[in-house]
Design a protein around this motif. Structure first.
Motif, mmCIF file in Angstrom:
data_model
loop_
_atom_site.group_PDB
_atom_site.id
_atom_site.type_symbol
_atom_site.label_atom_id
_atom_site.label_comp_id
_atom_site.label_asym_id
_atom_site.label_seq_id
_atom_site.Cartn_x
_atom_site.Cartn_y
_atom_site.Cartn_z
ATOM 1 N N MET A 42 0.694 -1.202 0.079
ATOM 2 C CA MET A 42 0.115 0.016 0.072
ATOM 3 C C MET A 42 0.938 1.231 -0.065
ATOM 4 S SD MET A 42 -3.179 -0.593 -0.283
ATOM 5 C CE MET A 42 -4.243 0.641 0.574
ATOM 6 N N PRO A 43 0.526 2.241 -0.725
ATOM 7 C CA PRO A 43 -0.831 2.283 -1.168
ATOM 8 C C PRO A 43 -0.636 2.025 -2.936
ATOM 9 C CG PRO A 43 0.373 4.675 -1.313
ATOM 10 C CD PRO A 43 1.111 3.525 -0.515
ATOM 11 N N TYR A 44 0.188 1.700 -3.487
ATOM 12 C CA TYR A 44 0.694 1.007 -4.740
ATOM 13 C C TYR A 44 -0.356 -0.085 -5.428
ATOM 14 C CZ TYR A 44 4.826 3.814 -3.886
ATOM 15 O OH TYR A 44 5.810 4.580 -3.061
ATOM 16 N N PHE A 118 -0.092 -14.620 -16.385
ATOM 17 C CA PHE A 118 0.904 -13.132 -16.375
ATOM 18 C C PHE A 118 1.002 -12.967 -14.716
ATOM 19 C CE2 PHE A 118 1.663 -8.594 -16.155
ATOM 20 C CZ PHE A 118 2.493 -8.422 -17.403
ATOM 21 N N PHE A 119 2.285 -12.332 -14.473
ATOM 22 C CA PHE A 119 2.626 -12.341 -13.293
ATOM 23 C C PHE A 119 2.794 -10.662 -13.199
ATOM 24 C CE2 PHE A 119 4.022 -16.562 -13.688
ATOM 25 C CZ PHE A 119 3.425 -17.163 -12.648
ATOM 26 N N LEU A 120 2.112 -9.994 -12.219
ATOM 27 C CA LEU A 120 2.111 -8.616 -11.875
ATOM 28 C C LEU A 120 2.528 -8.178 -10.503
ATOM 29 C CD1 LEU A 120 1.123 -5.759 -12.933
ATOM 30 C CD2 LEU A 120 -1.012 -6.190 -12.144
ATOM 31 N N GLY A 121 3.490 -7.385 -10.723
ATOM 32 C CA GLY A 121 3.978 -6.853 -9.221
ATOM 33 C C GLY A 121 2.943 -5.981 -8.460
ATOM 34 N N ALA A 122 2.877 -6.348 -7.225
ATOM 35 C CA ALA A 122 1.766 -5.412 -6.418
ATOM 36 C C ALA A 122 2.156 -3.985 -6.509
ATOM 37 C CB ALA A 122 1.647 -6.308 -5.142
ATOM 38 N N ASP A 123 3.319 -3.645 -6.708
ATOM 39 C CA ASP A 123 3.688 -2.515 -6.712
ATOM 40 C C ASP A 123 3.412 -1.764 -8.129
ATOM 41 O OD1 ASP A 123 6.419 -3.844 -5.662
ATOM 42 O OD2 ASP A 123 5.380 -2.479 -4.159
ATOM 43 N N ASP A 124 3.339 -2.477 -8.998
ATOM 44 C CA ASP A 124 3.328 -2.201 -10.404
ATOM 45 C C ASP A 124 1.855 -2.002 -11.059
ATOM 46 O OD1 ASP A 124 6.092 -1.927 -9.900
ATOM 47 O OD2 ASP A 124 6.086 -4.282 -10.994
ATOM 48 N N VAL A 153 8.956 3.873 -13.550
ATOM 49 C CA VAL A 153 8.141 5.031 -12.870
ATOM 50 C C VAL A 153 9.064 5.411 -11.485
ATOM 51 C CG1 VAL A 153 6.162 5.747 -11.434
ATOM 52 C CG2 VAL A 153 5.739 4.177 -13.505
ATOM 53 N N GLY A 154 9.536 6.296 -11.381
ATOM 54 C CA GLY A 154 10.348 6.595 -10.137
ATOM 55 C C GLY A 154 11.840 6.203 -10.933
ATOM 56 N N GLU A 155 12.660 5.653 -10.037
ATOM 57 C CA GLU A 155 14.070 5.491 -10.067
ATOM 58 C C GLU A 155 14.107 3.897 -10.586
ATOM 59 O OE1 GLU A 155 16.685 6.806 -7.099
ATOM 60 O OE2 GLU A 155 15.856 8.916 -7.347
ATOM 61 N N ARG A 156 12.913 3.227 -10.891
ATOM 62 C CA ARG A 156 13.270 1.790 -11.335
ATOM 63 C C ARG A 156 13.943 1.834 -12.608
ATOM 64 N NH1 ARG A 156 9.028 -2.120 -10.137
ATOM 65 N NH2 ARG A 156 9.935 -4.157 -10.699
ATOM 66 N N THR A 157 14.927 0.640 -12.530
ATOM 67 C CA THR A 157 15.305 0.287 -13.927
ATOM 68 C C THR A 157 14.622 -0.734 -14.729
ATOM 69 O OG1 THR A 157 17.767 0.901 -12.974
ATOM 70 C CG2 THR A 157 17.508 -0.401 -15.071
ATOM 71 N N VAL A 158 14.279 -0.554 -15.996
ATOM 72 C CA VAL A 158 13.806 -1.305 -16.655
ATOM 73 C C VAL A 158 14.601 -1.725 -17.840
ATOM 74 C CG1 VAL A 158 11.478 -0.846 -16.120
ATOM 75 C CG2 VAL A 158 12.420 0.384 -18.096
ATOM 76 N N TYR A 231 3.376 -2.035 -19.317
ATOM 77 C CA TYR A 231 3.714 -2.462 -18.035
ATOM 78 C C TYR A 231 4.615 -1.313 -17.447
ATOM 79 C CZ TYR A 231 4.919 -5.415 -13.952
ATOM 80 O OH TYR A 231 5.084 -5.797 -12.718
ATOM 81 N N TYR A 232 4.001 -0.754 -16.297
ATOM 82 C CA TYR A 232 4.576 0.253 -15.662
ATOM 83 C C TYR A 232 5.052 -0.165 -14.256
ATOM 84 C CZ TYR A 232 1.979 3.274 -18.744
ATOM 85 O OH TYR A 232 1.644 3.730 -19.985
ATOM 86 N N ALA A 233 6.652 -0.117 -14.361
ATOM 87 C CA ALA A 233 7.319 -0.687 -13.140
ATOM 88 C C ALA A 233 7.508 0.429 -12.054
ATOM 89 C CB ALA A 233 8.625 -1.467 -13.546
ATOM 90 N N VAL A 234 7.162 -0.003 -11.015
ATOM 91 C CA VAL A 234 7.198 1.370 -9.813
ATOM 92 C C VAL A 234 8.486 1.356 -9.006
ATOM 93 C CG1 VAL A 234 6.071 2.680 -8.072
ATOM 94 C CG2 VAL A 234 4.905 2.018 -10.349
ATOM 95 N N ARG A 235 9.426 1.967 -8.786
ATOM 96 C CA ARG A 235 10.086 2.027 -7.622
ATOM 97 C C ARG A 235 9.293 2.769 -6.630
ATOM 98 N NH1 ARG A 235 15.755 2.289 -6.490
ATOM 99 N NH2 ARG A 235 16.238 2.284 -4.456
ATOM 100 N N ARG A 236 9.429 2.115 -5.495
ATOM 101 C CA ARG A 236 8.720 2.611 -4.305
ATOM 102 C C ARG A 236 9.455 4.006 -3.815
ATOM 103 N NH1 ARG A 236 6.685 -2.488 -1.160
ATOM 104 N NH2 ARG A 236 6.521 -1.119 0.530
#
Length: 389
Positions: A42-44, A118-124, A153-158, A231-236
Motif C-alpha cells: 500500500m498505497p501502490y 501473467f505475473f504482475l508486481g503488486a507495486d506495479d 516509474v520513479g528510479e526503477r530500472t527497466v 507495463y509500468y514498473a514502480v520504484r517505491r
C-alpha cells in the motif's frame, strides 16, 4: 454484483485448483490468469488492482489471483474491497508471510486456469489494453513466452534493448533477453505445467529469474511486443520493493543460485557465458554499492569472499567482457580488497554495458595508458587467464 460474496481460498486449501473453479462451475476457461503476490505494498496496491479492473480484454476473459502473503499495512482490506465489488474477477488467497514472493507466486500459479498466465508486481500497474494486446499477439504468433514493453516509474530500472522493436521470435542470446529476466511476462500455461516450472521458495530474492530462464529455455517461441508501453514498473519511495530491501548476504546467496540455475539449464559455451555476464553485471556488482561501506567488517568480509568464489568459478572469459568500472570493482572483490571496495563503491546505475562502437571493454582497457585501470599495487589478476571462444 457489488453485494456478492467474493471468492476466497483460505490458506489450508488454497493450493487445490478445485477451490477456484467452484465459482465458475468449471465451464469457462479464461484466456489469461493474472497472479499478484502481495506483501505490504500500500498505497501502490490500489492502482495495481484498479489497472486490472480496467483491462479492455473484459472480465469474462480473465481471472485475477491475489495472494496476500501476510500483509500488515491494510492491504488485506483493500484486496477484500476489490474482491467484494468484483467477485467473479478476483480470487483471494491469504497465508502467513513466507519471506519472499516465490511461495505466493506458486500458490497463485496452482490456482490458475487460464490459457496464459501473467505475473504482475503488486507495486506495479498495467496499461488498460495490456492483456488484450498480449493475448492477441501471443495467439497470432503462437508464442510460449511474450515480453511486453515496460516503462519505469520513479528510479526503477527497466530493460530497453530487448524492446527496440516488436518481434514474433527472439533468441536466448543476441536480442537482449538476458537483461530482461523479471517474471513480468505472458507465459503459455501448458508450457509451465508440462515442465512443472515453479519458483524456488528457498530464494527470498531473485526467485523469478530461474523461473523465467527455464521457461525461455523450454519455449518453442519467445516474442516481444514493443509498439507501446504496457507495463509500468514502480520504484517505491521507501525502496520497499523486495529486491531493494533484501540484505547483502541474502542477495549474495540468491545470486549464487542464479549462477547455479544457468549452469543447470545451459551447456558450457557462449550462451551460458552470456547469462553469467548479466549476473556479474547486475546482481554481483550491486553488492558493492555505497551501502557496502556501512556494513559491519565481518559482513563485508563474508560478502567479498562469497563474490570471490563466484568470480573464481564463473568469471574466466566473462569478467573481461564487462565495462571497465564493473570489471575493476569485481577484480577488487576477487582479490579480497575490502578497504578499496569501501573507498570506490559500485555507484553507477544498472543497465546494459556501455560500449564504444567496434571495441569491447577489454580492448579499450588494453589500449588505455600504462598504469590506468589496475587495482593499486598489483598485477591484473586476469592476466594470462583469457581464453578464446
Amino acid at each position: 454484483m457489488s453485494g456478492s460474496r467474493p471468492r476466497s481460498a483460505q490458506a489450508a486449501g488454497a493450493s487445490s485448483p478445485a477451490g477456484a473453479r467452484g465459482a465458475h462451475g468449471g465451464a469457462r476457461v479464461p484466456d489469461v490468469s493474472v497472479v499478484v503476490a502481495v506483501y505490504n505494498t500500500m498505497p501502490y496496491l490500489t492502482r495495481c488492482l484498479e489497472s486490472l479492473v480496467a483491462q479492455t480484454i473484459g472480465h469474462r476473459r480473465m481471472e485475477v489471483l491475489v495472494v496476500d502473503d501476510g500483509s500488515t499495512d491494510g492491504g488485506s482490506k483493500e484486496i477484500a474491497r476489490f474482491a467484494t465489488r468484483y467477485p467473479y474477477l478476483f480470487t483471494v488467497v491469504r497465508q502467513p508471510n513466507s519471506g519472499g514472493p516465490a511461495a505466493p507466486s506458486n500458490r497463485g500459479l496452482a490456482l490458475a486456469r487460464g490459457r496464459y498466465v501473467f505475473f504482475l508486481g503488486a507495486d506495479d500497474h498495467l496499461a488498460p489494453q495490456a492483456l488484450e494486446r498480449m493475448v492477441e499477439r501471443a495467439d497470432a504468433w503462437e508464442s510460449d513466452v511474450l515480453l511486453c514493453k515496460m516503462a519505469a516509474v520513479g528510479e526503477r530500472t527497466v530493460p530497453e534493448g530487448v524492446f527496440r522493436a516488436s518481434a514474433p521470435a527472439i533468441r536466448l542470446l543476441g536480442d537482449g533477453l538476458p537483461w530482461a529476466l523479471s517474471n513480468t511476462k505472458l507465459f503459455r500455461r501448458s508450457l509451465i505445467e508440462e515442465h512443472r516450472i515453479r519458483y524456488d521458495e528457498t530464494m527470498p530474492a531473485f526467485s523469478d529469474q530461474p523461473f523465467v530462464l527455464e521457461a525461455c529455455v523450454r519455449a518453442r517461441r519467445i516474442s516481444v511486443l514493443a509498439e507501446q508501453e504496457l507495463y509500468y514498473a514502480v520504484r517505491r519511495k521507501d525502496s520497499g520493493n523486495i529486491t531493494f530491501r533484501a540484505c547483502p548476504e541474502t542477495r549474495l546467496a540468491c545470486a549464487e543460485r542464479l549462477f547455479d540455475s544457468v549452469c543447470r539449464l545451459l551447456e558450457p559455451g557462449p550462451l551460458r557465458d552470456g547469462f553469467h555476464r548479466r549476473h556479474f553485471h547486475v546482481e554481483l556488482y550491486q553488492l558493492f554499492g555505497p551501502d557496502f561501506a556501512r556494513l559491519s567488517p565481518q559482513v563485508r568480509e563474508r560478502v567479498c569472499a562469497g563474490a570471490a568464489r563466484l568470480i573464481g568459478a564463473h568469471g574466466d572469459g566473462v569478467l573481461e567482457e564487462l565495462d571497465e568500472h564493473r570489471r575493476r570493482v569485481l577484480e577488487l572483490a576477487w582479490r579480497g580488497e575490502v578497504e578499496a571496495l569501501c573507498a570506490h563503491p559500485a555507484d553507477r546505475p544498472g543497465g546494459r554495458p556501455e560500449r564504444e562502437p567496434g571495441r569491447s571493454a577489454l580492448v579499450r582497457w588494453l589500449l588505455a595508458p600504462v598504469g590506468r585501470g589496475l587495482p593499486a599495487g598489483g598485477e591484473d589478476p586476469w592476466a594470462g587467464r583469457l581464453r578464446r571462444r
